[in-house]
Scaffold this motif. Structure first.
Motif, mmCIF file in Angstrom:
data_model
loop_
_atom_site.group_PDB
_atom_site.id
_atom_site.type_symbol
_atom_site.label_atom_id
_atom_site.label_comp_id
_atom_site.label_asym_id
_atom_site.label_seq_id
_atom_site.Cartn_x
_atom_site.Cartn_y
_atom_site.Cartn_z
ATOM 1 N N ASP A 126 113.206 26.407 36.600
ATOM 2 C CA ASP A 126 111.823 26.819 36.786
ATOM 3 C C ASP A 126 111.754 28.341 36.827
ATOM 4 O O ASP A 126 112.569 28.988 37.502
ATOM 5 N N GLY A 127 110.818 28.895 36.089
ATOM 6 C CA GLY A 127 110.616 30.333 36.090
ATOM 7 C C GLY A 127 109.241 30.682 36.617
ATOM 8 O O GLY A 127 108.275 29.928 36.419
ATOM 9 N N VAL A 128 109.141 31.798 37.287
ATOM 10 C CA VAL A 128 107.851 32.300 37.772
ATOM 11 C C VAL A 128 107.742 33.771 37.386
ATOM 12 O O VAL A 128 108.580 34.593 37.789
ATOM 13 N N PHE A 129 106.733 34.088 36.594
ATOM 14 C CA PHE A 129 106.443 35.478 36.248
ATOM 15 C C PHE A 129 105.276 35.932 37.112
ATOM 16 O O PHE A 129 104.246 35.255 37.193
ATOM 17 N N VAL A 130 105.443 37.080 37.773
ATOM 18 C CA VAL A 130 104.419 37.606 38.675
ATOM 19 C C VAL A 130 103.987 38.979 38.179
ATOM 20 O O VAL A 130 104.827 39.849 37.928
ATOM 21 N N ASP A 170 99.014 44.229 40.326
ATOM 22 C CA ASP A 170 98.259 45.429 39.959
ATOM 23 C C ASP A 170 98.388 46.492 41.045
ATOM 24 O O ASP A 170 99.091 46.311 42.043
ATOM 25 N N GLU A 171 97.703 47.606 40.848
ATOM 26 C CA GLU A 171 97.865 48.738 41.762
ATOM 27 C C GLU A 171 97.296 48.469 43.147
ATOM 28 O O GLU A 171 97.620 49.188 44.107
ATOM 29 N N THR A 172 96.492 47.426 43.288
ATOM 30 C CA THR A 172 95.971 47.051 44.611
ATOM 31 C C THR A 172 96.872 46.030 45.296
ATOM 32 O O THR A 172 96.524 45.511 46.345
ATOM 33 N N LYS A 173 98.025 45.721 44.678
ATOM 34 C CA LYS A 173 98.999 44.747 45.183
ATOM 35 C C LYS A 173 98.543 43.304 45.022
ATOM 36 O O LYS A 173 99.168 42.384 45.552
ATOM 37 N N GLN A 174 97.458 43.096 44.270
ATOM 38 C CA GLN A 174 97.036 41.717 43.983
ATOM 39 C C GLN A 174 97.970 41.122 42.945
ATOM 40 O O GLN A 174 98.235 41.735 41.906
ATOM 41 N N GLN A 175 98.484 39.924 43.213
ATOM 42 C CA GLN A 175 99.467 39.292 42.344
ATOM 43 C C GLN A 175 98.889 38.051 41.654
ATOM 44 O O GLN A 175 98.122 37.299 42.246
ATOM 45 N N THR A 176 99.303 37.880 40.406
ATOM 46 C CA THR A 176 98.974 36.670 39.646
ATOM 47 C C THR A 176 100.280 36.033 39.211
ATOM 48 O O THR A 176 101.138 36.712 38.635
ATOM 49 N N GLU A 177 100.443 34.746 39.487
ATOM 50 C CA GLU A 177 101.682 34.041 39.157
ATOM 51 C C GLU A 177 101.489 33.132 37.954
ATOM 52 O O GLU A 177 100.439 32.504 37.796
ATOM 53 N N TYR A 178 102.517 33.058 37.126
ATOM 54 C CA TYR A 178 102.551 32.160 35.979
ATOM 55 C C TYR A 178 103.847 31.355 36.062
ATOM 56 O O TYR A 178 104.936 31.921 36.022
ATOM 57 N N LYS A 179 103.699 30.047 36.201
ATOM 58 C CA LYS A 179 104.869 29.180 36.365
ATOM 59 C C LYS A 179 105.212 28.517 35.035
ATOM 60 O O LYS A 179 104.326 28.196 34.250
ATOM 61 N N MET A 180 106.513 28.310 34.808
ATOM 62 C CA MET A 180 106.965 27.760 33.532
ATOM 63 C C MET A 180 108.285 27.033 33.728
ATOM 64 O O MET A 180 108.959 27.196 34.749
ATOM 65 N N THR A 181 108.655 26.239 32.734
ATOM 66 C CA THR A 181 109.969 25.606 32.694
ATOM 67 C C THR A 181 110.789 26.273 31.609
ATOM 68 O O THR A 181 110.357 26.353 30.458
ATOM 69 N N VAL A 197 113.804 33.093 38.853
ATOM 70 C CA VAL A 197 114.309 31.803 38.381
ATOM 71 C C VAL A 197 114.688 30.960 39.589
ATOM 72 O O VAL A 197 115.396 31.423 40.494
ATOM 73 N N TYR A 198 114.188 29.725 39.572
ATOM 74 C CA TYR A 198 114.443 28.792 40.671
ATOM 75 C C TYR A 198 115.142 27.543 40.149
ATOM 76 O O TYR A 198 115.011 27.181 38.970
ATOM 77 N N CYS A 199 115.845 26.864 41.066
ATOM 78 C CA CYS A 199 116.362 25.546 40.731
ATOM 79 C C CYS A 199 115.184 24.623 40.430
ATOM 80 O O CYS A 199 114.086 24.786 40.961
ATOM 81 N N LYS A 200 115.408 23.670 39.564
ATOM 82 C CA LYS A 200 114.338 22.764 39.144
ATOM 83 C C LYS A 200 113.702 22.079 40.350
ATOM 84 O O LYS A 200 114.377 21.460 41.167
ATOM 85 N N ASP A 201 112.392 22.267 40.486
ATOM 86 C CA ASP A 201 111.597 21.629 41.543
ATOM 87 C C ASP A 201 111.998 22.065 42.955
ATOM 88 O O ASP A 201 111.691 21.380 43.934
#
Length: 224
Positions: free
Chosen positions: A85-89, A92-103, A134-138
């Protein structure tokens, strides 16, 4: 922007200095030291090379790149032979984060992630921070590897846009590289490599930033 590119000359990446205001330098290669997904780590890792972000570093060690896209593409070397499992974060400059999860595909190689059409366009001149974990699956208790760096979108002139429109595929890579626009240079070089495995733009770009050990790794489909 300095407008220059000639096919007869070697491909040179003119790395610009990092913008002011960047915080921590970043992390281009994972340093290890965290638990693997199981006791037999060989079943997960098929390569001694770590998770690596295909991004330049400045002489001071700042991991960062320029883009001109409103939704940029990011490239990583993934050494995993099992589905992860992958997570892209994106932060922005205000420290607001958006996450995108994928396999991640269960095959080692170079993967890419492009911000989706639903993502807010990158603001010109705004510094962004990104993380790829990168995380272990599930099991997202703790990442087994991560890299992080910085991104900034730059505006371009009408002249430069016209040059890109008229340029050959290889000259387009050279134009981006000569002007320090890393993300689009690497994406254009990847397109050339897919159509011709003997094309040298990809190898030249990665060698220019000290990642020649990754340059001959295969491109693999990712991500779901």
């Amino acid at each position: 922007l300095i407008i220059q590119a000639q096919s007869s000359k070697p491909l040179i990446f003119a790395a610009p200095p990092p913008p002011s205001g960047i915080g921590a330098p970043g992390r281009r290669r994972d340093g290890g030291g965290r638990p693997s997904c199981n006791q037999e780590s060989q079943s997960v890792l098929s390569d001694s090379k770590p998770l690596t972000a295909l991004v330049p570093t400045s002489p001071a060690g700042v991991v960062w790149g320029l883009t001109i896209a409103d939704r940029s593409t990011f490239w990583f070397y993934s050494p995993y032979s099992s589905a992860m499992d992958g997570v892209f974060v994106l932060e922005d400059e205000t420290k607001q984060q958006t996450e995108y999860k994928m396999t991640l595909a269960g095959a080692p190689g170079v993967i890419r992630f492009t911000l989706p059409p639903t993502a807010a366009p990158l603001a010109i001149g705004t510094p962004y921070r990104w993380y790829f974990k990168v995380y272990c699956k599930d099991d997202h208790t703790q990442p087994i590897a991560f890299v992080e760096g910085n991104l900034q979108r730059q505006s371009v002139s009408t002249t430069f846009k016209n040059q890109l429109a008229k340029a050959s595929d290889r000259d387009r890579v050279a134009l981006y590289a000569a002007n320090g626009i890393w993300h689009e240079a690497l994406e254009a070089a990847a397109d050339l490599r897919r159509s011709n495995v003997e094309e040298t733009s990809w190898l030249s770009l990665l060698s220019a930033i000290g990642l020649q050990d990754i340059a001959r790794k295969p491109l693999v489909d990712c991500c779901k």
